[in-house]
Motif scaffolding. Structure first.
Motif, PDB file in Angstrom:
ATOM      1  N   ASN A 152       0.773  80.486  95.878  1.00 37.80           N
ATOM      2  CA  ASN A 152       1.228  79.102  96.006  1.00 37.80           C
ATOM      3  C   ASN A 152       0.877  78.509  97.375  1.00 37.80           C
ATOM      4  O   ASN A 152       1.719  77.893  98.028  1.00 37.80           O
TER       5      ASN A 152
ATOM      6  N   ASP B 283      -2.015  76.353  99.943  1.00 39.79           N
ATOM      7  CA  ASP B 283      -3.232  75.645 100.315  1.00 39.79           C
ATOM      8  C   ASP B 283      -3.665  76.251 101.650  1.00 39.79           C
ATOM      9  O   ASP B 283      -3.137  75.878 102.708  1.00 39.79           O
TER      10      ASP B 283
ATOM     11  N   ALA C 113      -6.053  83.661  93.773  1.00 38.06           N
ATOM     12  CA  ALA C 113      -5.105  82.581  94.046  1.00 38.06           C
ATOM     13  C   ALA C 113      -4.195  82.334  92.847  1.00 38.06           C
ATOM     14  O   ALA C 113      -4.676  81.951  91.770  1.00 38.06           O
TER      15      ALA C 113
ATOM     16  N   THR D 158      -1.749  79.743  91.903  1.00 35.61           N
ATOM     17  CA  THR D 158      -1.571  78.427  92.505  1.00 35.61           C
ATOM     18  C   THR D 158      -1.157  77.368  91.497  1.00 35.61           C
ATOM     19  O   THR D 158      -1.519  77.440  90.311  1.00 35.61           O
TER      20      THR D 158
END
Length: 754
Positions: free
Chosen positions: A518, A520, A543, A545
């Motif tokens: 989760n 960036d 990832a 995400t």
């Protein structure tokens, strides 16, 4: 105690209690508009007129203090006649547009007009019309003809938000509520005026014309956007979140909500939401099914662990992830022999790791903090980090708390402060070792005192040195040492002992594989471009995400769609160590799945024992054991001895300060369109003291190149002279546009462009 009789019921109340407060204790409702329990008394709507025996005329219940032996009638013929008369006056100029009003169905005026008004109006003249106002991207004031001048919004901005941004202009029928000319509402608590408005004059601009109140389902939840843990009512329709309102909890958020918590829901349905698992094949991203994606993760992790060792795999987790998600991530990592896990993504100084006796937390409950006689706050941008806690501290300061602030830049806090010291962050240790008499006197003389460390301290290169100095000071004066956690579940990550590696080390010495939970990475991790470079050097980046982004498409080789907090069940531990569990309020978007379920399946795919959980509550029970024992896991005491400062400031070196922008703190907030239109989200200019500018040969308004030691990224920024800053400091809050710089509280370089 004073005796009062209301509608035949006897009650004993304290001196100073008003009639409306006494009636509330009895459960007797008195109609009102301008009265609000958290605001000062205005008594300008007169809707709460009641009959008081021996009084010559009806009296306003909100402004009439109780006297001993007072007898009040709230529903007598005299009271009803007065209330009907007031309602008739209020409706004289109010437009009859209920069918198209956004407030329809939850309008206090509408409800009271039916219950306390007359069936017909005697007014036949034209109603007045008021031009709408621009109050910014969050609050709509397009229909100010509906305003009844209760002044709740005016009093809120002045008393709770701290600075009056709305006022009443004109007199009589020419009176209008408006922002100051040429201004919009700037407070980070502006959305509360929407809840306060008893009519449809102030409404939510993002929610405007979206749904009717009776079409919405209401679900309880908890905010995942800061460590306060505000309680929410999330309103949904067609399996999407349409609006977020405060759920009253006097111990945490009272009846208020910050704009970040209220409007971040827009980011849930951003165009960048990842709806299907994806794998990079030949440099191109292709959609796959969940089985294929999970098999890819299993195969990749097993191969890297076999070839390089499990110690070459790192897990970077967002500290807004739930207790259940972090626990299963840690359990999965332990099953594979992975030890490099962390949720402290912006922490440079790892010397505290392993030296603390428990989880870093506030050190006391929120209400206990607010009852302190004296508080010293070090390195916190309060309004950015904790908007609602700041509002509560503001009230405490007005009520006598001796509040002192030590920071690297002057934040306008709109509250009385004992001292507001602005000094270079590399001098904070020296300040704490030699606290000025004015501050030390207030701390020593108070019965209950606290020292609180903010995000700038936690992200400082010399965090351990500042911490030890603060701990020593707290011990000497008998103060409570506390930490303002940076994210919704930072305390939970500490309780689970998830932070087993230092992110700075993992950025400086890249792992062969990295699992992102989760995140960036270009903005959530301290290195910025440096963190991206570390991921590019990894053999695999997996990832998990909520969103896909250019950065993830560049560095990752598999992306798995996980659910945000509104689409999953889980638990968070807030700054005071309070465990709060919640359920998902809507179905997952596309093929996204709750992270805890994904990790449970991964555990089964790897053949690990103990991954047979059926509910998130089962995970929580194993993660925390006896919840009653949770307070024993919270402890800010450290085993560190005096730390030599790591900060050897060279002449001419600049240190970057400013923290994370208030509306750039997590992936959801960064994608909330309305929040990004506010001035708080605008691209920041780099503030520098005029003397420092002169030494650098730079000028106010000049565009320069900013770089950071050890980082190849170069960012163009506009300079502004700011004589409130210390010398050799650059105030440049982190923003997506300057994210490649990374590294708050680090040395930064400015040079002429071209």
């Amino acid at each position: 105690m004073l005796q009062i009789e209301i509608d035949g019921k006897q009650l004993a109340v304290k001196q100073g209690t008003t009639v409306i407060e006494a009636a509330h204790e009895l459960g007797t409702y008195i109609p009102h508009f301008c009265y609000h329990k958290k605001l000062s008394i205005a008594a300008n709507c007169r809707m709460c007129l009641v009959e008081v025996e021996k009084a010559p005329k009806p009296l306003p219940a909100c402004a009439t203090p109780v006297t001993d032996g007072m007898v009040v009638h709230t529903h007598s013929a005299k009271a009803k006649e007065a209330q009907e008369g007031v309602m008739e006056f209020l409706l004289i100029n109010h437009p009859l547009d209920c069918p198209i009003c956004d407030q329809g169905g939850e309008c206090q005026l509408q409800d009271l007009a039916v219950g306390y008004g007359k069936s017909a109006s005697r007014y036949t003249e034209e109603k007045r019309s008021v031009v709408g106002k621009d109050m910014g991207p969050l609050v709509s004031a397009a229909e100010m003809s509906r305003c009844i001048h209760c002044t709740r919004c005016v009093r809120f901005t002045e008393e709770i938000a701290g600075a009056q941004e709305i006022a009443m202009a004109g007199r009589g029928e020419h009176s209008e509520i408006m922002p100051f000319i040429g201004k919009v509402i700037e407070t980070e608590l502006s959305g509360n005026v929407i809840d306060l408005c008893p009519v449809g004059a102030l409404t939510s601009k993002p929610f405007r014309f979206d749904s009717r109140t009776w079409e919405l389902n209401r679900r309880k939840s908890v905010s995942a956007h800061d460590a306060l843990g505000s309680n929410l009512i999330v309103q949904t329709k067609d399996h999407t979140v349409r609006r977020v309102l405060p759920l009253e909890n006097e111990a945490i958020n009272e009846c208020w909500l910050s704009d970040r918590d209220r409007f971040a829901y827009e980011g849930l349905y951003h165009e960048s939401r990842l709806k299907k698992p994806k794998i990079k094949q030949g440099g191109e991203w292709v959609d796959v099914d969940w089985k294929t994606a999970l098999d890819y993760v299993r195969h990749t992790a097993e191969c890297i662990a076999k070839e390089y060792g499990a110690e070459q795999i790192g897990i970077w987790a967002n500290p807004m992830n739930t207790v259940e998600e972090l626990y299963l991530a840690k359990k999965w990592a332990a099953g594979l022999g992975i030890t490099a896990t962390t949720a402290r993504l912006r922490e440079h100084d790892g010397r505290l790791s392993g030296s603390l006796k428990g989880a870093q937390w506030l050190g006391q409950t929120i209400e206990q903090l607010l009852s302190c006689d004296a508080v010293l706050i070090v390195g916190a941008l309060l309004r950015k980090e904790q908007p609602l806690l700041t509002a509560r501290l503001r009230r405490a300061a007005k009520n006598g708390m001796a509040l002192s602030v030590l920071a690297a830049n002057r934040e306008e806090l709109h509250m009385p402060l004992l001292t507001h010291e602005i000094i270079h962050p590399n001098q904070w240790v020296n300040y704490l070792n030699n606290v000025p008499e004015k501050v030390s006197g207030s701390l020593k003389n108070g019965e209950r005192v606290a020292i609180i460390l903010g995000a700038d301290v936690q992200n400082h290169d010399d965090y351990a040195g500042i911490y030890v100095a603060a701990e020593k000071l707290a011990q000497e004066i008998g103060a409570i040492l506390g930490v303002l956690p940076q994210a919704a579940n930072s305390v939970g990550a500490d309780v689970l002992d998830f932070n087993r590696a230092n992110i700075a080390d993992m950025v400086a010495q890249p792992k062969k594989a990295v699992v992102l939970l989760n995140i960036d990475p270009e903005i959530d991790v301290l290195g910025g471009a440096q963190a991206m470079a570390a991921l590019q050097q990894a053999g695999s980046v997996m990832a998990f995400t909520v969103y896909e982004s250019d950065a993830l498409r560049e560095v990752a080789d598999v992306m798995l769609p996980i659910a945000p907090f509104t689409e999953t069940a889980g638990s968070l531990i807030n700054m005071e160590g309070r465990l709060q569990s919640f359920h998902g309020v809507v179905q997952g978007l596309g093929e996204s799945r709750p992270l805890w379920k994904v990790l449970r399946v991964l555990g089964n795919l790897f053949g690990l024992d103990g991954f047979d959980f059926e509910t998130s509550q089962d995970v929580l029970a194993e993660a925390l054991g006896d919840v009653a024992m949770l307070p024993e896991k919270l402890n800010n005491d450290s085993s560190l001895t005096a730390q030599a400062s790591q900060m050897q400031t060279m002449k001419g070196e600049l240190v970057r300060v400013g923290g994370m922008g208030i509306y750039h703190t997590d992936p959801i907030v960064r994608r909330a369109a309305s929040l990004q239109q506010t001035s708080h989200a605008a691209e920041p200019r780099a503030g520098v003291h005029p003397k420092t500018l002169a030494n650098l040969g730079l000028a106010d308004g000049e565009i320069v190149i900013a770089t950071r030691q050890g980082n190849t990224a170069e960012i163009f920024v506009t300079i502004r002279a700011d004589d409130t800053l210390p010398e050799n400091v650059v105030f440049l809050p982190e923003h997506p546009i300057n994210a490649p710089l990374g590294g708050m509280m680090n040395v930064i370089e400015l040079r002429k462009a071209g």
